[in-house]
Design a protein around this motif. Structure first.
Motif, short mmCIF file in Angstrom:
data_model
loop_
_atom_site.label_atom_id
_atom_site.label_comp_id
_atom_site.label_asym_id
_atom_site.label_seq_id
_atom_site.Cartn_x
_atom_site.Cartn_y
_atom_site.Cartn_z
N GLU A 38 0.88 -1.18 0.00
CA GLU A 38 0.00 0.00 0.00
C GLU A 38 0.91 1.22 0.00
O GLU A 38 1.63 1.47 0.97
N PHE A 40 1.36 5.26 -0.40
CA PHE A 40 0.67 6.54 -0.30
C PHE A 40 1.53 7.59 -0.99
O PHE A 40 2.70 7.76 -0.66
N GLU A 50 -3.76 6.44 -2.44
CA GLU A 50 -3.24 5.14 -2.02
C GLU A 50 -3.27 4.23 -3.23
O GLU A 50 -4.31 4.07 -3.86
N GLU A 66 -7.26 9.59 -1.02
CA GLU A 66 -7.47 9.63 0.43
C GLU A 66 -8.10 10.96 0.81
O GLU A 66 -7.72 12.00 0.29
#
Length: 69
Positions: A38, A40, A50, A66
């Motif tokens: 994952e 970001f 993400e 996000e």
């Protein structure tokens, strides 16, 4: 295709090809028995996305924006 899992760096490179920006954070998670990175990413528009990358084959599983409200 891959005998070996992707490295964190390879996963970041894949994610950045789809969502250019600055990597803020990388997690590794097990989702439905699949190992997933994952990642970001902060874009130049100050949006955070993400990106989930399959750690076995490098496929992007999903990209989501996000919200930090």
């Amino acid at each position: 295709m891959f005998r070996q899992r992707l490295t964190m760096q390879q996963a970041q490179d894949i994610a950045l090809q789809r969502v250019p920006g600055q990597v803020l954070h990388v997690d590794m998670d097990l989702e439905h028995g699949v190992l997933v990175y994952e990642i970001f990413i902060l874009t130049s528009q100050n949006m955070v996305y993400e990106v989930e990358v399959n750690a076995n084959n490098g496929n992007i599983i999903k990209i989501e924006q996000e919200d930090f409200d």
